[in-house]
Design an enzyme around this catalytic site. Structure first.
Site, mmCIF file in Angstrom:
data_model
loop_
_atom_site.group_PDB
_atom_site.id
_atom_site.type_symbol
_atom_site.label_atom_id
_atom_site.label_comp_id
_atom_site.label_asym_id
_atom_site.label_seq_id
_atom_site.Cartn_x
_atom_site.Cartn_y
_atom_site.Cartn_z
ATOM 1 N N THR B 212 -5.418 -4.809 -2.858
ATOM 2 C CA THR B 212 -5.211 -3.712 -3.779
ATOM 3 C C THR B 212 -6.486 -3.557 -4.614
ATOM 4 O O THR B 212 -7.257 -4.496 -4.745
ATOM 5 C CB THR B 212 -4.028 -4.062 -4.688
ATOM 6 O OG1 THR B 212 -2.942 -4.456 -3.851
ATOM 7 C CG2 THR B 212 -3.607 -2.902 -5.548
ATOM 8 N N ARG B 240 6.747 1.098 4.547
ATOM 9 C CA ARG B 240 6.804 0.031 3.550
ATOM 10 C C ARG B 240 6.038 0.444 2.296
ATOM 11 O O ARG B 240 4.891 0.868 2.376
ATOM 12 C CB ARG B 240 6.219 -1.265 4.117
ATOM 13 C CG ARG B 240 6.227 -2.445 3.132
ATOM 14 C CD ARG B 240 4.878 -2.639 2.466
ATOM 15 N NE ARG B 240 4.843 -3.863 1.645
ATOM 16 C CZ ARG B 240 3.794 -4.210 0.886
ATOM 17 N NH1 ARG B 240 2.717 -3.466 0.859
ATOM 18 N NH2 ARG B 240 3.844 -5.306 0.165
ATOM 19 N N GLY B 242 4.852 -1.153 -1.394
ATOM 20 C CA GLY B 242 4.747 -2.389 -2.166
ATOM 21 C C GLY B 242 4.793 -2.118 -3.659
ATOM 22 O O GLY B 242 5.323 -1.106 -4.119
ATOM 23 N N ASP B 243 4.219 -3.041 -4.423
ATOM 24 C CA ASP B 243 4.312 -2.947 -5.878
ATOM 25 C C ASP B 243 3.329 -1.955 -6.492
ATOM 26 O O ASP B 243 3.545 -1.476 -7.607
ATOM 27 C CB ASP B 243 4.062 -4.331 -6.495
ATOM 28 C CG ASP B 243 2.658 -4.859 -6.190
ATOM 29 O OD1 ASP B 243 2.229 -4.781 -5.021
ATOM 30 O OD2 ASP B 243 1.999 -5.337 -7.127
ATOM 31 N N THR B 263 -2.487 -7.350 -8.007
ATOM 32 C CA THR B 263 -2.802 -7.405 -6.576
ATOM 33 C C THR B 263 -2.232 -8.687 -5.988
ATOM 34 O O THR B 263 -2.358 -9.750 -6.585
ATOM 35 C CB THR B 263 -4.325 -7.345 -6.326
ATOM 36 O OG1 THR B 263 -4.549 -7.478 -4.911
ATOM 37 C CG2 THR B 263 -5.085 -8.444 -7.053
ATOM 38 N N GLY B 264 -1.588 -8.575 -4.830
ATOM 39 C CA GLY B 264 -1.027 -9.777 -4.226
ATOM 40 C C GLY B 264 0.117 -9.454 -3.294
ATOM 41 O O GLY B 264 0.227 -8.329 -2.800
ATOM 42 N N THR B 265 0.952 -10.440 -3.063
ATOM 43 C CA THR B 265 2.134 -10.248 -2.228
ATOM 44 C C THR B 265 3.088 -9.339 -2.987
ATOM 45 O O THR B 265 3.835 -9.773 -3.860
ATOM 46 C CB THR B 265 2.821 -11.587 -1.950
ATOM 47 O OG1 THR B 265 2.846 -12.346 -3.167
ATOM 48 C CG2 THR B 265 2.098 -12.386 -0.902
ATOM 49 N N GLY B 266 3.066 -8.057 -2.632
ATOM 50 C CA GLY B 266 3.728 -7.033 -3.434
ATOM 51 C C GLY B 266 5.183 -7.299 -3.735
ATOM 52 O O GLY B 266 5.666 -7.054 -4.840
#
Lengths: 345, 345
Positions: B212, B240, B242-243, B263-266
């Protein structure tokens, strides 16, 4: 039929055996006693009672809060009186776009879908996303392709059609520029349509009504769950997604705090992250369920033109159903007690 | 190039004239010093410095935090080193689906788009939704139709193509079932592709990296803003989300507390409502910006397998850039001081 639920129906619980409780809503808005007739009131109370009884039975049999809210919301979706699933409103393009979310308070697992047009029960699609994918939110055709693979029932778009919603949409298009929020039934057209259909959608003021449905529950193990589903706003812009499918906005559950399902002007609930804000007030400020829900609905949301309400429950079986509009279709049922339903303030 | 930013680069501020600050990130993940060469490091530092300088100039000229973050994120989108806009990853279907959100901390106004395929700068589309619609989140073709009407530049999907991302996608498809998170550059293929393109995407471990981009800023009036944009996950399921485009998950701003971009595993950021959780900890539990961000990134997210990081800033010009991975492309710039950029721990 009972009207003895206050704006904040909080019930204290004394024994662990009766914490199992479910609460549901069918939308909030300008629902005036003076505009409803007895038959219409009865239709809404009967539907709420039937759905609460089904959820209550799951909980009484030792079922999970997750199963109870999924069952209740799928029944609310199937009932054409409410703006979700069958009976959903029309978009500007004359289509239906459905959104839903579900969350498990024990694990913080969640699933949601948005902008789907062929899913009979969006809440079951949301649950399929939660249980069968690595993701939380799937939208549009990609969401449909995934849930169809997992046995979720697909339907042609005309399944969602009701004469009342269609008439409402035609009227909204004639008044272009004015979004009709949710389940306005467009008095005359709806009355005609309802009598054709032998359903009894109440005549609601066209300007301020919100038609999300939702359920929250605590099961006998103290696990919480929340579920929310909606058809959105009549004549809404294609592609608009509101708070309903967004974890923390229109749906949230956490065993440590509460399960919440919201209904109202979605954008205000998104900006204030309303459902999670209740949880955060409980966790970080030590507020009670009732105080947290009251402050969000009565103080915070109105600052951002947020009208609507929510249902919330905690792991002790306390339940509160606040709203800042004239009415909200709502009810709750504790295992071993008769369901309580209400419409007006 | 400087490496003197700690995991939590908090800067205290003494005079009101120098609160104006911008921070940016370009993704977190398994970014190992041992796997980077000097030219690659320089390319990333140069890009971060250039973008920080542009945001800093806006703030120095009295511009708004909102303008600064929109400018910075649109430049991150235009830079093929980062997974957003040009250089975005490929979906399972070989397409690009882009998401972005922006929020104004002074008003809590917000705008977001998800699942768009033809918008050159998703962050400018998000801003158009905020400024020109009654809504916050528009998705898919409906979102594109709306923002095109408001002058947002549309492009053909091949605009987003880069050889490095394409090679990465082909490799991911060969390893079906394994989602490649964000800007994995697939060592060999990417090195070849990068040399062809004369860009220098760093070789990153294929399994744990998140691409991100985002920016947060406070302007000289003490107003906050946040912006986040992404291409998502390589080989991700179509649809899909994400966050990144979700207010409260991957993006949030509130003058009373903080502006945050994650930023990361949403999905972990969605379940924990991570960005808003930082604000809630500050508002309800009285935590400092640094403590709140630290606890979310180092304690809360790992409980839900959440890997990544975030950038956060408050109205006093304090800034913190925590991450729980090996590295995060990041930097900040205070008006009147040289930008500071960093990659590793």
């Amino acid at each position: 039929m009972s009207n003895n639920v206050t704006t904040n129906a909080t019930t204290s619980v004394t024994t662990p055996t009766n914490i199992a409780t479910i609460a549901i809503h069918g939308g909030a808005g300008t629902i005036l006693r003076s505009a409803m007739n007895t038959a219409q009131e009865k239709a809404y109370h009967d539907a709420l009672n039937e759905i609460l009884s089904a959820g209550q039975k799951i909980l009484a049999d030792g079922g999970s809060a997750l199963d109870a809210v999924a069952c209740a919301v799928s029944m609310l979706e199937d009932c054409p009186l409410f703006n979700a699933g069958k009976g959903a409103v029309y978009t500007h393009a004359g289509t239906h776009e459905l959104d839903a979310a579900i969350m498990d308070g024990a694990t913080l697992d969640a699933g949601a879908i948005a902008n789907v047009e062929h899913v009979r029960n969006p809440i079951l699609a949301a649950r399929a996303v939660m249980e069968h994918s690595e993701h939380i939110l799937l939208v549009g055709a990609g969401a449909e392709a995934f849930v169809a693979q997992h046995g979720v029932q697909m339907v042609e778009p005309d399944y969602f059609h009701t004469e009342a919603r269609h008439a409402q949409w035609l009227r909204a298009r004639d008044q272009e520029g004015m979004l009709l929020l949710d389940h306005d039934a467009a008095s005359q057209a709806a009355s005609e349509a309802a009598s054709e259909l032998e359903i009894d959608i109440a005549p609601i003021d066209p300007d301020n009504k919100f038609g999300t449905v939702g359920a929250v529950a605590v099961d006998m193990h103290g696990n919480l769950a929340a579920a929310t589903s909606t058809g959105g706003i009549t004549n809404k812009r294609v592609g608009r997604v509101g708070d309903s499918p967004l974890i923390g906005a229109g749906c949230y559950a956490n065993n440590r705090t509460a399960a919440i399902s919201a209904t109202g002007t979605g954008e205000a609930f998104m900006r204030t992250v309303a459902a999670y804000d209740i949880s955060a007030r409980m966790e970080y400020a030590g507020q009670s369920l009732q105080d947290a829900a009251q402050q969000v609905v009565m103080d915070l949301l109105p600052r951002y033109k947020g009208r609507g309400g929510l249902i919330a429950i905690d792991a002790h079986g306390n339940v509160t159903l606040p709203f800042n509009t004239e009415g909200m279709y709502r009810g709750f049922a504790k295992v071993g007690e008769a369901p309580v339903t209400a419409i007006y303030k």
